[in-house]
Write a protein that holds these residues in place. Sequence first.
Motif, mmCIF file in Angstrom:
data_model
loop_
_atom_site.group_PDB
_atom_site.id
_atom_site.type_symbol
_atom_site.label_atom_id
_atom_site.label_comp_id
_atom_site.label_asym_id
_atom_site.label_seq_id
_atom_site.Cartn_x
_atom_site.Cartn_y
_atom_site.Cartn_z
ATOM 1 N N LEU A 316 19.711 -4.633 14.271
ATOM 2 C CA LEU A 316 20.088 -3.332 14.269
ATOM 3 C C LEU A 316 19.728 -2.676 15.555
ATOM 4 N N VAL A 317 18.609 -3.069 15.973
ATOM 5 C CA VAL A 317 18.172 -2.295 17.437
ATOM 6 C C VAL A 317 19.037 -2.481 18.537
ATOM 7 N N GLN A 318 19.348 -4.084 18.572
ATOM 8 C CA GLN A 318 20.310 -4.443 19.649
ATOM 9 C C GLN A 318 21.678 -3.617 19.551
ATOM 10 N N SER A 319 21.937 -3.375 18.408
ATOM 11 C CA SER A 319 23.293 -2.787 18.033
ATOM 12 C C SER A 319 23.229 -1.220 18.158
ATOM 13 N N GLN A 320 22.244 -0.752 18.449
ATOM 14 C CA GLN A 320 21.848 0.668 18.556
ATOM 15 C C GLN A 320 21.919 1.363 17.237
ATOM 16 N N GLN A 321 21.572 0.944 16.362
ATOM 17 C CA GLN A 321 21.609 1.471 15.085
ATOM 18 C C GLN A 321 20.105 2.008 14.683
ATOM 19 N N SER A 322 19.885 3.121 15.372
ATOM 20 C CA SER A 322 18.445 3.195 15.165
ATOM 21 C C SER A 322 17.835 3.697 13.827
ATOM 22 N N THR A 323 18.381 4.593 13.187
ATOM 23 C CA THR A 323 18.080 5.006 11.815
ATOM 24 C C THR A 323 17.867 3.953 10.779
ATOM 25 N N ARG A 324 18.846 2.992 11.009
ATOM 26 C CA ARG A 324 18.789 1.876 10.019
ATOM 27 C C ARG A 324 17.569 1.111 10.544
ATOM 28 N N ALA A 325 17.473 0.901 11.655
ATOM 29 C CA ALA A 325 16.603 -0.202 12.179
ATOM 30 C C ALA A 325 15.120 0.170 11.877
ATOM 31 N N VAL A 326 14.891 1.735 11.901
ATOM 32 C CA VAL A 326 13.510 2.094 11.715
ATOM 33 C C VAL A 326 13.233 1.836 10.266
ATOM 34 N N THR A 327 14.136 2.172 9.432
ATOM 35 C CA THR A 327 13.953 1.895 7.987
ATOM 36 C C THR A 327 13.498 0.504 7.544
ATOM 37 N N VAL A 328 14.444 -0.584 8.097
ATOM 38 C CA VAL A 328 14.289 -2.015 7.688
ATOM 39 C C VAL A 328 12.759 -2.483 8.454
ATOM 40 N N CYS A 329 12.680 -2.030 9.706
ATOM 41 C CA CYS A 329 11.570 -2.681 10.302
ATOM 42 C C CYS A 329 10.162 -1.871 9.635
ATOM 43 N N THR A 330 10.270 -0.512 9.058
ATOM 44 C CA THR A 330 8.983 -0.137 8.303
ATOM 45 C C THR A 330 8.794 -0.933 7.355
ATOM 46 N N GLN A 331 9.812 -1.426 6.479
ATOM 47 C CA GLN A 331 9.523 -2.265 5.315
ATOM 48 C C GLN A 331 9.022 -3.598 5.744
ATOM 49 N N VAL A 332 9.178 -4.086 6.903
ATOM 50 C CA VAL A 332 8.420 -5.262 7.040
ATOM 51 C C VAL A 332 6.973 -4.946 7.563
ATOM 52 N N LEU A 333 6.792 -3.930 8.189
ATOM 53 C CA LEU A 333 5.516 -3.698 8.723
ATOM 54 C C LEU A 333 4.555 -3.157 7.441
ATOM 55 N N GLN A 334 4.885 -2.836 6.427
ATOM 56 C CA GLN A 334 4.179 -2.323 5.357
ATOM 57 C C GLN A 334 3.410 -3.740 4.743
ATOM 58 N N SER A 335 4.361 -4.937 4.839
ATOM 59 C CA SER A 335 3.643 -6.133 4.480
ATOM 60 C C SER A 335 3.044 -6.927 5.507
ATOM 61 N N GLU A 336 3.290 -6.682 6.750
ATOM 62 C CA GLU A 336 2.968 -7.335 8.015
ATOM 63 C C GLU A 336 2.676 -6.172 9.190
ATOM 64 N N PRO A 337 1.586 -5.394 9.004
ATOM 65 C CA PRO A 337 1.322 -4.347 9.891
ATOM 66 C C PRO A 337 1.011 -5.015 11.558
ATOM 67 N N ASP A 338 0.562 -6.207 11.419
ATOM 68 C CA ASP A 338 0.360 -6.759 12.797
ATOM 69 C C ASP A 338 1.338 -7.568 13.248
ATOM 70 N N ASN A 339 2.660 -7.398 12.875
ATOM 71 C CA ASN A 339 3.724 -8.246 13.432
ATOM 72 C C ASN A 339 4.479 -7.632 14.797
ATOM 73 N N VAL A 340 3.760 -8.138 15.860
ATOM 74 C CA VAL A 340 4.177 -7.717 17.216
ATOM 75 C C VAL A 340 5.743 -7.516 17.438
ATOM 76 N N ASP A 341 6.211 -8.197 17.023
ATOM 77 C CA ASP A 341 7.595 -8.243 17.310
ATOM 78 C C ASP A 341 8.311 -7.305 16.664
ATOM 79 N N VAL A 342 8.163 -7.052 15.333
ATOM 80 C CA VAL A 342 8.606 -5.893 14.673
ATOM 81 C C VAL A 342 8.097 -4.638 15.147
ATOM 82 N N LEU A 343 6.958 -4.474 15.803
ATOM 83 C CA LEU A 343 6.488 -3.275 16.272
ATOM 84 C C LEU A 343 7.092 -3.073 17.420
ATOM 85 N N LYS A 344 7.444 -4.067 18.358
ATOM 86 C CA LYS A 344 8.201 -3.741 19.516
ATOM 87 C C LYS A 344 9.524 -3.278 19.431
#
Length: 504
Positions: A316-344
């Motif tokens: 989603l980030v690569q396809s410039q769909q920022s709003t959806r990307a933030v939502t999905v990335c945040t879901q991952v970081l709730q379980s894995e707050p130290d996931n560097v790739d998702v933070l980036k």
Amino acid sequence: MVSIHQAAHKILNYIPYLLVLIDMRYQGVKCGRDGSVDNHMEMGKKLLAAGQLADALSHFHAAVDGDPKNYLAYYRRATVYLALGKSKSALPDLTKVIELKPDFTSARLQRGNLLLKHGKLDEAESDFKTVLKSNPSDKEESEAQSQLKKSDEIQRLTAEAHGSFKNKDYVTAASQLDTIIETCVWDASSREMRAECFIQMGEMWKAATDLKAASKLKSDNTQAFYKLSTIYYNLGDHELSLNEVRECLKLDPDHKQCYSHYKQVKKLNKQIQSAEELLKEQRYEEAVSKYEAVMTTEPNVHHFTLFAQQRICHALVQSQQSTRAVTVCTQVLQSEPDNVDVLKDRAEAYIQDQQYEEAVKDFESAAKLNENDREIKEGLEKARRLLKQSQKKDYYKILGVKRTAQKKEIIKAYRKLAQQWHPDNFQDPDEKKNAEKKFIDIARAKEVLTNPEMREKFDHGEDPMDPESQQGQNFHQHFHGGFPGSQGFNPFGSGNFHFKFNYN
């Protein structure tokens, strides 16, 4: 090219040599310990001493074949097997040595040690007791007594470990099995029991290590391969899971548990591989759909759900769909707050969404976790520049367009705003002055965002219209036809709009 006649002639020339070799082989078998067996024994000893184990083994094979009743040939071969780490192959040779020469104390002691390492305690104790009854040397007697005592201790610990396991005291059982396995390093059953303890304790990677060893120590160990595959699967490693379940099916193609599991893992593995190919081909929407299918195929293993969400976030980030990307990335970081790739990835999505403070926070969090990542350093610098820039002038906001807007959208927005804020539309002096200021900002925004080079600079946090940002360069030179306040400036760039105005 060699003719058929020449080839046949060469083959005929080799026949006498082949006959001699066959005769020598026959003589060696017939005569037992003749010169050729002695030569093999001597060569084998030299090669063993030189550390050339494979070559030494070949000579001892030949010596055993030449004289099947030569106990020393078996003993030497067992020594090579042990040096190669092949204890299973060494045991039959040591047994043959003892069969041919029952009073060979060194061989019996060595076999007892191997049996102890394999967890065959009763057989090991029998060898140690026999050594003690056979007038051993002081060194052999001391070793046999020590090993017999150790075997008795292992017997006691084994009984205790089984009791602890039966009572579901897995921590105590695992500790007792640790001590057992220090001595019985090749005992598959102890490793299998400890693996089960680790599973019950939630120590899955430790369980996998023990099961991997057990699968090699015990022949046809389909259950170890099945358990190992399911552990890797539940840990989210589909490739390792597939490898292990295939090993199970090699041993037993009709194994029901392994076949059923194989079908599931193969399907999931195929979906993930397909999704990754789509990402490489920059077919991001299709990749997102494929990873959503992964979550449908396996909804119960949290690791696969997280992995699929992580890759969807990236797509989603690569396809410039920022709003959806933030939502999905945040879901991952709730379980894995130290996931560097998702933070980036989420930081990049925040930049696309012009939430620069949030982007800075994510890049800073990622930098704490990985100080040497060049992408993080560059991303953090960019986010900080954009944040600073946004606190001054944001040309995208001035025109009311997204950072991903095409040139057509920018010109359309510019024309609409230029008409709205043209100073000639206002009569009140204060309103006119305010309109002139906005009109200049609108013109500057259009100039920057429709010029690829200037827009690229702006997107990296540098304002091409800011004298400070340009290190003292005269930013007026960027305007085609002069500064917007100059006479004859056409804010629309084309069309039938012609007007002049001056500023005080």
